[in-house]
Structures are given as structure tokens and as C-alpha cells.
Design a protein around this motif. Structure first.
Motif, mmCIF file in Angstrom:
data_model
loop_
_atom_site.group_PDB
_atom_site.id
_atom_site.type_symbol
_atom_site.label_atom_id
_atom_site.label_comp_id
_atom_site.label_asym_id
_atom_site.label_seq_id
_atom_site.Cartn_x
_atom_site.Cartn_y
_atom_site.Cartn_z
ATOM 1 N N GLY A 15 0.862 -1.170 0.000
ATOM 2 C CA GLY A 15 0.000 0.000 0.000
ATOM 3 C C GLY A 15 0.901 1.222 0.000
ATOM 4 O O GLY A 15 1.783 1.346 0.862
ATOM 5 N N LEU A 16 0.741 2.080 -0.971
ATOM 6 C CA LEU A 16 1.619 3.239 -1.143
ATOM 7 C C LEU A 16 0.852 4.515 -0.873
ATOM 8 O O LEU A 16 -0.234 4.728 -1.433
ATOM 9 N N LEU A 17 1.415 5.362 -0.020
ATOM 10 C CA LEU A 17 0.863 6.694 0.237
ATOM 11 C C LEU A 17 1.896 7.711 -0.227
ATOM 12 O O LEU A 17 3.078 7.607 0.122
ATOM 13 N N TYR A 18 1.446 8.712 -0.982
ATOM 14 C CA TYR A 18 2.355 9.697 -1.547
ATOM 15 C C TYR A 18 1.566 10.939 -1.955
ATOM 16 O O TYR A 18 0.342 10.890 -2.114
ATOM 17 N N ALA A 19 2.258 12.034 -2.103
ATOM 18 C CA ALA A 19 1.631 13.252 -2.613
ATOM 19 C C ALA A 19 2.164 13.587 -4.002
ATOM 20 O O ALA A 19 1.465 14.194 -4.800
ATOM 21 N N TYR A 53 0.340 11.766 8.038
ATOM 22 C CA TYR A 53 1.437 11.757 7.064
ATOM 23 C C TYR A 53 1.618 13.077 6.313
ATOM 24 O O TYR A 53 2.550 13.206 5.530
ATOM 25 N N GLU A 54 0.741 14.034 6.522
ATOM 26 C CA GLU A 54 0.762 15.256 5.716
ATOM 27 C C GLU A 54 2.076 16.014 5.784
ATOM 28 O O GLU A 54 2.570 16.491 4.763
ATOM 29 N N GLN A 55 2.646 16.165 6.966
ATOM 30 C CA GLN A 55 3.875 16.939 7.097
ATOM 31 C C GLN A 55 5.043 16.284 6.350
ATOM 32 O O GLN A 55 5.864 16.970 5.766
ATOM 33 N N GLU A 56 5.084 14.956 6.367
ATOM 34 C CA GLU A 56 6.146 14.237 5.655
ATOM 35 C C GLU A 56 5.906 14.200 4.151
ATOM 36 O O GLU A 56 6.796 14.535 3.374
ATOM 37 N N LEU A 57 4.741 13.747 3.769
ATOM 38 C CA LEU A 57 4.474 13.448 2.368
ATOM 39 C C LEU A 57 3.981 14.643 1.565
ATOM 40 O O LEU A 57 4.168 14.683 0.357
ATOM 41 N N GLY A 58 3.333 15.584 2.236
ATOM 42 C CA GLY A 58 2.683 16.686 1.536
ATOM 43 C C GLY A 58 1.206 16.394 1.359
ATOM 44 O O GLY A 58 0.698 15.379 1.838
ATOM 45 N N GLU A 88 11.913 3.354 1.444
ATOM 46 C CA GLU A 88 11.431 4.663 1.911
ATOM 47 C C GLU A 88 12.606 5.590 2.215
ATOM 48 O O GLU A 88 12.582 6.772 1.855
ATOM 49 N N LYS A 89 13.632 5.053 2.872
ATOM 50 C CA LYS A 89 14.805 5.867 3.217
ATOM 51 C C LYS A 89 15.553 6.301 1.964
ATOM 52 O O LYS A 89 16.022 7.437 1.878
ATOM 53 N N THR A 90 15.653 5.416 0.985
ATOM 54 C CA THR A 90 16.320 5.753 -0.274
ATOM 55 C C THR A 90 15.624 6.915 -0.966
ATOM 56 O O THR A 90 16.281 7.776 -1.552
ATOM 57 N N LEU A 91 14.312 6.960 -0.877
ATOM 58 C CA LEU A 91 13.531 8.001 -1.558
ATOM 59 C C LEU A 91 13.278 9.227 -0.683
ATOM 60 O O LEU A 91 12.608 10.164 -1.116
ATOM 61 N N SER A 92 13.811 9.225 0.532
ATOM 62 C CA SER A 92 13.641 10.371 1.435
ATOM 63 C C SER A 92 14.459 11.559 0.938
ATOM 64 O O SER A 92 15.471 11.396 0.259
ATOM 65 N N VAL A 93 14.018 12.748 1.307
ATOM 66 C CA VAL A 93 14.722 13.983 0.984
ATOM 67 C C VAL A 93 15.058 14.668 2.305
ATOM 68 O O VAL A 93 14.154 14.977 3.087
ATOM 69 N N ASP A 94 16.343 14.855 2.544
ATOM 70 C CA ASP A 94 16.812 15.463 3.802
ATOM 71 C C ASP A 94 16.242 14.741 5.018
ATOM 72 O O ASP A 94 15.848 15.366 6.005
ATOM 73 N N GLY A 95 16.177 13.403 4.924
ATOM 74 C CA GLY A 95 15.709 12.595 6.035
ATOM 75 C C GLY A 95 14.198 12.553 6.210
ATOM 76 O O GLY A 95 13.706 11.973 7.182
ATOM 77 N N ILE A 99 7.387 8.985 0.528
ATOM 78 C CA ILE A 99 6.425 7.929 0.218
ATOM 79 C C ILE A 99 6.392 6.981 1.412
ATOM 80 O O ILE A 99 7.407 6.739 2.055
ATOM 81 N N ASN A 100 5.210 6.518 1.731
ATOM 82 C CA ASN A 100 5.025 5.518 2.777
ATOM 83 C C ASN A 100 4.673 4.208 2.080
ATOM 84 O O ASN A 100 3.734 4.165 1.282
ATOM 85 N N ILE A 101 5.435 3.174 2.372
ATOM 86 C CA ILE A 101 5.220 1.875 1.736
ATOM 87 C C ILE A 101 4.881 0.867 2.815
ATOM 88 O O ILE A 101 5.717 0.553 3.665
#
Length: 175
Positions: A15-19, A53-58, A88-95, A99-101
Motif C-alpha cells: 500500500g503506497l501513500l504519496y503526494a 502523514y501530511e507533514q512528511e508526504l505533503g 522509503e529511506k532511499t527516496l527520502s529527501v533530507d531525512g 512515500i510511505n510503503i
């Protein structure tokens, strides 16, 4: 049922959550590299069940499910969760996650989700990973538990799970 001492086979899904769709595309590439080709992918839907998840993902947050063609030994779900955390860590930006997987598996009898969060209804597996049965299959439909996430009770999600369960059953029967 598998022979004693062996875990059963199930359909692995995420299940993928993303903005931002770019992170979905990158995650899909990394997931298929690890878990094989995609059997079924859901439509994108708006995910508005929480502000967690809004603050992390947008915003707006979107949800998509991908089900993999290769079956998983259900005993490997903890390792699978650790792999998705690494993606998730690989796709993180500045930690910060973009995306939540959330992986899980579907068998003929249930849908199981692994997590890093310990709660009263979860069973410890290993390496900091717990699991919960989020849906059980009774009669001819999936039934939620007390703690089942809201989006797993939605008609479109249940219809998708039924579709994949039918394909899985046919695969087991060699049809």
C-alpha cells in the motif's frame, strides 16, 4: 495448508501513500526490482483518513495498492517490511519520507500487515517487526477486526482484495 513447519504462500502487496507521483514511480521501480512484476495495480485514490502523514508526504495524499505476481512465503514478511523501510529511506529527501510503503500479504483466509509499532493486538515476529491480521475471510467476504485501518474497509479496497484473492485461488488450483 502447508506441511508442518513451513509457512504458507501468499500474494505480496504494498500500500503506497504519496503526494508526488514521481516518488510513486521511483518506488514502483525499486519494488519490482526486489519483488518482481506487478500482477494488479489499483487506481489512484485520494487518501484522507488522517493528517498523520501530511507533514512528511505533503498534500493531497494519494493511495495506490500494487500486488506482485510472485508469491511470497508468508514467513518472510518481516524481511519484506525491512526492505520497504530501506526503499522509503532511499527516496527520502533530507531525512523526510516522501512515500510511505506498507507491505502485506493476502492468503485465502486473511490479509496480514507488518509494522514496526507494537500494540496490544499485534504479534512480534523478529527484528523489531510485528504483524496483525487486518482482515479475515469468512463465508464469501473479508471482514475487518476492531483495529482494521479505515481504508481497508472501503468498498473499492475490498473489491480489489476479492479480485486478487480470486486470481490467487485460481493460481493455487492451476487454472
Amino acid at each position: 495448508m502447508p506441511p508442518s513447519g513451513e509457512s504458507e504462500q501468499g500474494v505480496l502487496f504494498a500500500g503506497l501513500l504519496y503526494a508526488q507521483s514521481e516518488y510513486l514511480e521511483q518506488a514502483r521501480e525499486l519494488l519490482t526490482a526486489d519483488f518482481g512484476s506487478i500482477l494488479v495495480e489499483s487506481d489512484e485514490i485520494l487518501w484522507d483518513h488522517s493528517v498523520y502523514y501530511e507533514q512528511e508526504l505533503g498534500v493531497p495524499i494519494k493511495r495506490r495498492f500494487v500486488f506482485f505476481d510472485n508469491l511470497i512465503s508468508t514467513g518472510l514478511i518481516a524481511e519484506t517490511k525491512l526492505k520497504t523501510i530501506a526503499i522509503e529511506k532511499t527516496l527520502s529527501v533530507d531525512g523526510i519520507r516522501k512515500i510511505n510503503i506498507d507491505p502485506g500479504y493476502l492468503t485465502l483466509a486473511k490479509v496480514v500487515l507488518p509494522t514496526t509499532k507494537n500494540r496490544s493486538h499485534r504479534i512480534y515476529l523478529k527484528n523489531g517487526i510485528y504483524a496483525e491480521t487486518t482482515l479475515i475471510y469468512i463465508g464469501d467476504s473479508f471482514k475487518p477486526h476492531l483495529f482494521t485501518y479505515t481504508d481497508f474497509t472501503k468498498t473499492e479496497t475490498l473489491e480489489l482484495l476479492h479480485k486478487v484473492r480470486k486470481q490467487f485461488k485460481n493460481k493455487l488450483l492451476g487454472i
